[in-house]
Scaffold this motif. Structure first.
Motif, PDB file in Angstrom:
ATOM      1  N   VAL A  46      30.638  48.577  -5.743  1.00 15.27           N
ATOM      2  CA  VAL A  46      31.696  47.699  -5.161  1.00 15.27           C
ATOM      3  C   VAL A  46      31.157  46.414  -5.244  1.00 15.27           C
ATOM      4  O   VAL A  46      30.293  46.157  -4.643  1.00 15.27           O
ATOM      5  CB  VAL A  46      32.133  48.299  -3.691  1.00 15.27           C
ATOM      6  N   LYS A  47      31.841  45.399  -5.920  1.00 19.34           N
ATOM      7  CA  LYS A  47      31.403  44.048  -5.901  1.00 19.34           C
ATOM      8  C   LYS A  47      32.489  43.475  -5.003  1.00 19.34           C
ATOM      9  O   LYS A  47      33.489  43.383  -5.412  1.00 19.34           O
ATOM     10  CB  LYS A  47      31.296  43.118  -7.229  1.00 19.34           C
ATOM     11  N   VAL A  48      32.123  42.499  -3.950  1.00 19.22           N
ATOM     12  CA  VAL A  48      32.974  41.589  -3.088  1.00 19.22           C
ATOM     13  C   VAL A  48      32.724  40.378  -3.449  1.00 19.22           C
ATOM     14  O   VAL A  48      31.479  39.775  -3.145  1.00 19.22           O
ATOM     15  CB  VAL A  48      32.956  41.941  -1.543  1.00 19.22           C
ATOM     16  N   ASN A  49      33.447  39.718  -4.284  1.00 11.57           N
ATOM     17  CA  ASN A  49      33.384  38.404  -4.636  1.00 11.57           C
ATOM     18  C   ASN A  49      34.024  37.202  -3.831  1.00 11.57           C
ATOM     19  O   ASN A  49      35.215  36.959  -3.985  1.00 11.57           O
ATOM     20  CB  ASN A  49      33.449  38.352  -6.292  1.00 11.57           C
ATOM     21  N   GLY A  50      33.210  36.508  -3.259  1.00 14.69           N
ATOM     22  CA  GLY A  50      33.878  35.599  -2.206  1.00 14.69           C
ATOM     23  C   GLY A  50      34.194  34.258  -3.029  1.00 14.69           C
ATOM     24  O   GLY A  50      34.796  33.346  -2.593  1.00 14.69           O
TER      25      GLY A  50
ATOM     26  N   GLY B 146      33.785  58.819   3.169  1.00 13.84           N
ATOM     27  CA  GLY B 146      33.278  58.991   1.477  1.00 13.84           C
ATOM     28  C   GLY B 146      32.032  58.341   1.298  1.00 13.84           C
ATOM     29  O   GLY B 146      31.312  57.926   2.173  1.00 13.84           O
ATOM     30  N   SER B 147      31.527  58.212  -0.042  1.00 15.08           N
ATOM     31  CA  SER B 147      30.284  57.651  -0.080  1.00 15.08           C
ATOM     32  C   SER B 147      30.518  56.466  -1.514  1.00 15.08           C
ATOM     33  O   SER B 147      31.243  56.479  -2.115  1.00 15.08           O
ATOM     34  CB  SER B 147      29.023  58.591  -0.828  1.00 15.08           C
ATOM     35  N   VAL B 148      29.506  55.452  -1.233  1.00 14.08           N
ATOM     36  CA  VAL B 148      29.264  54.395  -2.240  1.00 14.08           C
ATOM     37  C   VAL B 148      28.070  54.638  -2.952  1.00 14.08           C
ATOM     38  O   VAL B 148      27.047  54.593  -2.250  1.00 14.08           O
ATOM     39  CB  VAL B 148      29.594  53.016  -1.670  1.00 14.08           C
ATOM     40  N   CYS B 149      27.612  54.932  -4.225  1.00 15.55           N
ATOM     41  CA  CYS B 149      26.533  55.213  -4.653  1.00 15.55           C
ATOM     42  C   CYS B 149      26.407  54.508  -5.960  1.00 15.55           C
ATOM     43  O   CYS B 149      27.202  54.129  -6.762  1.00 15.55           O
ATOM     44  CB  CYS B 149      26.485  56.759  -5.098  1.00 15.55           C
TER      45      CYS B 149
ATOM     46  N   THR C  23      30.334  46.992 -13.331  1.00 20.25           N
ATOM     47  CA  THR C  23      30.830  47.275 -11.975  1.00 20.25           C
ATOM     48  C   THR C  23      31.898  47.980 -12.042  1.00 20.25           C
ATOM     49  O   THR C  23      32.998  48.062 -12.813  1.00 20.25           O
ATOM     50  CB  THR C  23      31.369  45.569 -11.651  1.00 20.25           C
ATOM     51  N   VAL C  24      31.863  49.113 -10.917  1.00 25.12           N
ATOM     52  CA  VAL C  24      33.165  49.801 -10.820  1.00 25.12           C
ATOM     53  C   VAL C  24      34.494  49.555 -10.297  1.00 25.12           C
ATOM     54  O   VAL C  24      35.328  49.249 -10.855  1.00 25.12           O
ATOM     55  CB  VAL C  24      32.777  51.222 -10.007  1.00 25.12           C
ATOM     56  N   ILE C  25      34.372  48.681  -9.179  1.00 21.94           N
ATOM     57  CA  ILE C  25      35.594  48.057  -8.328  1.00 21.94           C
ATOM     58  C   ILE C  25      35.007  46.700  -8.109  1.00 21.94           C
ATOM     59  O   ILE C  25      33.907  46.333  -7.389  1.00 21.94           O
ATOM     60  CB  ILE C  25      35.815  48.727  -7.265  1.00 21.94           C
ATOM     61  N   GLU C  26      35.919  45.535  -8.330  1.00 21.63           N
ATOM     62  CA  GLU C  26      35.661  44.184  -7.812  1.00 21.63           C
ATOM     63  C   GLU C  26      36.765  43.845  -6.784  1.00 21.63           C
ATOM     64  O   GLU C  26      37.858  43.853  -7.389  1.00 21.63           O
ATOM     65  CB  GLU C  26      35.265  43.307  -9.074  1.00 21.63           C
ATOM     66  N   ILE C  27      36.542  42.964  -5.849  1.00 20.92           N
ATOM     67  CA  ILE C  27      37.444  42.698  -5.003  1.00 20.92           C
ATOM     68  C   ILE C  27      37.439  40.933  -5.061  1.00 20.92           C
ATOM     69  O   ILE C  27      36.166  40.431  -4.842  1.00 20.92           O
ATOM     70  CB  ILE C  27      37.323  43.107  -3.663  1.00 20.92           C
ATOM     71  N   LYS C  28      38.366  40.287  -5.228  1.00 22.89           N
ATOM     72  CA  LYS C  28      38.286  38.634  -5.327  1.00 22.89           C
ATOM     73  C   LYS C  28      39.432  38.108  -5.052  1.00 22.89           C
ATOM     74  O   LYS C  28      40.581  38.746  -4.852  1.00 22.89           O
ATOM     75  CB  LYS C  28      38.089  38.380  -6.568  1.00 22.89           C
ATOM     76  N   ASN C  29      39.662  36.720  -4.771  1.00 22.10           N
ATOM     77  CA  ASN C  29      40.802  36.015  -4.566  1.00 22.10           C
ATOM     78  C   ASN C  29      41.429  36.462  -3.258  1.00 22.10           C
ATOM     79  O   ASN C  29      42.894  36.908  -3.309  1.00 22.10           O
ATOM     80  CB  ASN C  29      41.695  36.057  -5.842  1.00 22.10           C
TER      81      ASN C  29
ATOM     82  N   TRP D 188      17.506  47.908 -10.590  1.00 24.69           N
ATOM     83  CA  TRP D 188      18.226  46.871  -9.986  1.00 24.69           C
ATOM     84  C   TRP D 188      19.811  47.108  -9.799  1.00 24.69           C
ATOM     85  O   TRP D 188      20.803  46.214  -9.643  1.00 24.69           O
ATOM     86  CB  TRP D 188      18.238  45.524 -10.964  1.00 24.69           C
ATOM     87  N   ALA D 189      20.087  48.463  -9.544  1.00 26.86           N
ATOM     88  CA  ALA D 189      21.616  48.674  -9.210  1.00 26.86           C
ATOM     89  C   ALA D 189      21.891  48.253  -7.755  1.00 26.86           C
ATOM     90  O   ALA D 189      21.135  48.426  -7.131  1.00 26.86           O
ATOM     91  CB  ALA D 189      21.861  50.326  -9.494  1.00 26.86           C
ATOM     92  N   SER D 190      23.296  48.303  -7.561  1.00 31.93           N
ATOM     93  CA  SER D 190      23.808  47.826  -6.064  1.00 31.93           C
ATOM     94  C   SER D 190      24.736  48.771  -5.760  1.00 31.93           C
ATOM     95  O   SER D 190      25.954  49.006  -6.434  1.00 31.93           O
ATOM     96  CB  SER D 190      23.851  46.401  -5.813  1.00 31.93           C
ATOM     97  N   GLY D 191      24.905  49.457  -4.385  1.00 36.21           N
ATOM     98  CA  GLY D 191      25.858  50.208  -3.912  1.00 36.21           C
ATOM     99  C   GLY D 191      27.184  49.158  -3.603  1.00 36.21           C
ATOM    100  O   GLY D 191      28.153  49.254  -4.283  1.00 36.21           O
ATOM    101  N   ILE D 192      26.845  48.096  -2.795  1.00 32.51           N
ATOM    102  CA  ILE D 192      27.760  47.092  -2.536  1.00 32.51           C
ATOM    103  C   ILE D 192      27.181  45.634  -2.518  1.00 32.51           C
ATOM    104  O   ILE D 192      26.094  45.224  -2.148  1.00 32.51           O
ATOM    105  CB  ILE D 192      28.216  47.061  -1.214  1.00 32.51           C
ATOM    106  N   GLN D 193      27.882  45.015  -3.417  1.00 34.93           N
ATOM    107  CA  GLN D 193      26.997  43.580  -3.934  1.00 34.93           C
ATOM    108  C   GLN D 193      28.015  42.430  -3.391  1.00 34.93           C
ATOM    109  O   GLN D 193      29.291  42.603  -3.736  1.00 34.93           O
ATOM    110  CB  GLN D 193      26.893  43.270  -5.434  1.00 34.93           C
ATOM    111  N   ILE D 194      27.632  41.491  -2.760  1.00 34.91           N
ATOM    112  CA  ILE D 194      28.398  40.725  -1.842  1.00 34.91           C
ATOM    113  C   ILE D 194      28.018  39.169  -2.548  1.00 34.91           C
ATOM    114  O   ILE D 194      26.641  39.002  -2.639  1.00 34.91           O
ATOM    115  CB  ILE D 194      28.177  40.848  -0.456  1.00 34.91           C
ATOM    116  N   SER D 195      28.973  38.549  -2.990  1.00 34.29           N
ATOM    117  CA  SER D 195      28.602  37.028  -3.400  1.00 34.29           C
ATOM    118  C   SER D 195      29.573  36.086  -2.276  1.00 34.29           C
ATOM    119  O   SER D 195      30.755  36.223  -2.505  1.00 34.29           O
ATOM    120  CB  SER D 195      29.053  36.801  -4.713  1.00 34.29           C
ATOM    121  N   GLY D 196      28.667  35.492  -1.574  1.00 34.17           N
ATOM    122  CA  GLY D 196      29.559  34.681  -0.412  1.00 34.17           C
ATOM    123  C   GLY D 196      29.881  33.187  -1.145  1.00 34.17           C
ATOM    124  O   GLY D 196      29.209  32.778  -2.223  1.00 34.17           O
TER     125      GLY D 196
END
Length: 299
Positions: free
Chosen positions: A112-116, A130-133, A79-85, A138-146
Motif C-alpha cells: 500500500v502506497k500512500v502518496n501525499g 486483515g494483513s498488509v504484507c 505497487t498493489v494499491i496506491e492512494i493519492k489526490n 527493499w520491499a515495503s508493507g506501507i510506503q508513505i510519501s509526505g
C-alpha cells in the motif's frame, strides 16, 4: 457379449465425466479474479482472490475494501494499491479469523502506497483488520510519501487500528516514511519484519530544511523485528531543521538478532511520553539519538 461390454464401457465413461464435472467447475471458480468487484453500499467485498495486472489507484475518492478472507496481489516488483489526490482507503476483514491480506512480491515492491504529493488536504489509510504484507529486497508493507499541505493538515494520515503489517526480505520495512508532515498511529496493530537489515518503522527524511522532518508516529501496538542488524524503529533526519516525533506508550518494541536494535536514530529526533493520557511508557527519553545502542528488547 461384446455389445454388452461396449455398452458398459460407455456407461462408465459417462459416469467418469459426470463425476469430474463438479471438480472442474470448482477449479474454474477458484481461479483468481483480475479486478476488484464492484462496490456495494460503499464497500468492495472480495469473493475470491484477486491478482491485479497493474496498480489499483484510489484517486481522490473514499473506498472501503473488505478482504473477506481473500488475498489481493499485484504486479511483481510493483505497487498493489496506491492512494493519492486526497484519497481515503479503509481495509478490513469481516471473515472468521481475518486472514485476508494485501500482498506485494519482488524487489522494491509495495503493498500500500500512500502518496501525499499533489494532495491539498491529505490522504488517509486505515487498517482495521486483515494483513498488509510484502516480501522482497527493499520491499515495503506501507510506503508513505509526505508533502507540503495547508497549515493544520497532514499530507498523509495512516491509522493502524488492528490487523498486521508483515514483511520479509533484506532491507525490507513494515512502514517506510519519506518526506514530511505524515501522521501514523499504531493502536493495536502488529508490525513485524524478518531478514537482514530489516526495519519495523523506517523514517527517511530529506536535506531540505523546509521539507524534511515533522513526521509524527504514535506507537501503542507491537513492533518486532528479527535478523542481523534489524532495527524496530529507525529514524534519520540528518540535514533537516525539523524533527521526527515518536511517542511510544504501551505495547512492545523488540529487536532480536546480531547487532539488532529496538531504536536507532540520528539528527533532530525526539521521543515524548505523555503518561496518564497514552498509558504507561515503554521508553523514557527526550532525545532518542542517545538510544542508537538501545537494548535488544524494550517492553
Amino acid at each position: 457379449m461384446k455389445q454388452a461390454k461396449k455398452i458398459l464401457a460407455m456407461i462408465l465413461s459417462v459416469a467418469m465425466v459426470v463425476s469430474l464435472t463438479p471438480s472442474l467447475a470448482l477449479a474454474e471458480s477458484e481461479e483468481p479474479a483480475s479486478a476488484l468487484p464492484d462496490s456495494e453500499s460503499g464497500t468492495i467485498t472480495l469473493v475470491k482472490d484477486v491478482v491485479l495486472p497493474e496498480t489499483y489507484v484510489v484517486d481522490g475518492s473514499s473506498v472501503t475494501i473488505d478482504l473477506n478472507g481473500h488475498t489481493i496481489s499485484g504486479p511483481n516488483k510493483g505497487t498493489v494499491i496506491e492512494i493519492k489526490n486526497d484519497g481515503d482507503l479503509t481495509v478490513k476483514d469481516s471473515s472468521e479469523g481475518a486472514e485476508g491480506n494485501i500482498t506485494a512480491n519482488g524487489e522494491r515492491s509495495v503493498a500500500v502506497k500512500v502518496n501525499g504529493v499533489g494532495s491539498q488536504f491529505g490522504n488517509s489509510f486505515t487498517l482495521q483488520s486483515g494483513s498488509v504484507c510484502a516480501e522482497g529486497t527493499w520491499a515495503s508493507g506501507i510506503q508513505i510519501s509526505g508533502a507540503a499541505v495547508p497549515e493544520g493538515y497532514a499530507s498523509v494520515a495512516v491509522k493502524l487500528k488492528g490487523g498486521k503489517v508483515a514483511v520479509k526480505g533484506e532491507s525490507a520495512a513494515g512502514i517506510t516514511l519519506n518526506g514530511s508532515l505524515a501522521y501514523v498511529s499504531n493502536n493495536g496493530c502488529t508490525i513485524s519484519a524478518e531478514g537482514e537489515s530489516v526495519y519495523g518503522v523506517q523514517y527517511n527524511t530529506v536535506s531540505d530544511a523546509d521539507a524534511g522532518g515533522n513526521q509524527y508516529t504514535q506507537i501503542k501496538g507491537t513492533v518486532t523485528v528479527n535478523g542481523n542488524r534489524a532495527v524496530a524503529i529507525f529514524s534519520d533526519s540528518l540535514g533537516t531543521a525539523k524533527r521526527n516525533l515518536i511517542q511510544i506508550s504501551g505495547g512492545m518494541v523488540a529487536a532480536t538478532g546480531t547487532r539488532a536494535n529496538a531504536v536507532a536514530a540520528w539528527g533532530g529526533n525526539e521521543l515524548e511520553i505523555y503518561e496518564g493520557f497514552f498509558g504507561s511508557p515503554v521508553i523514557s527519553a527526550e532525545n532518542i539519538a542517545a538510544l542508537s545502542n538501545a537494548t535488544d528488547v524494550v517492553s
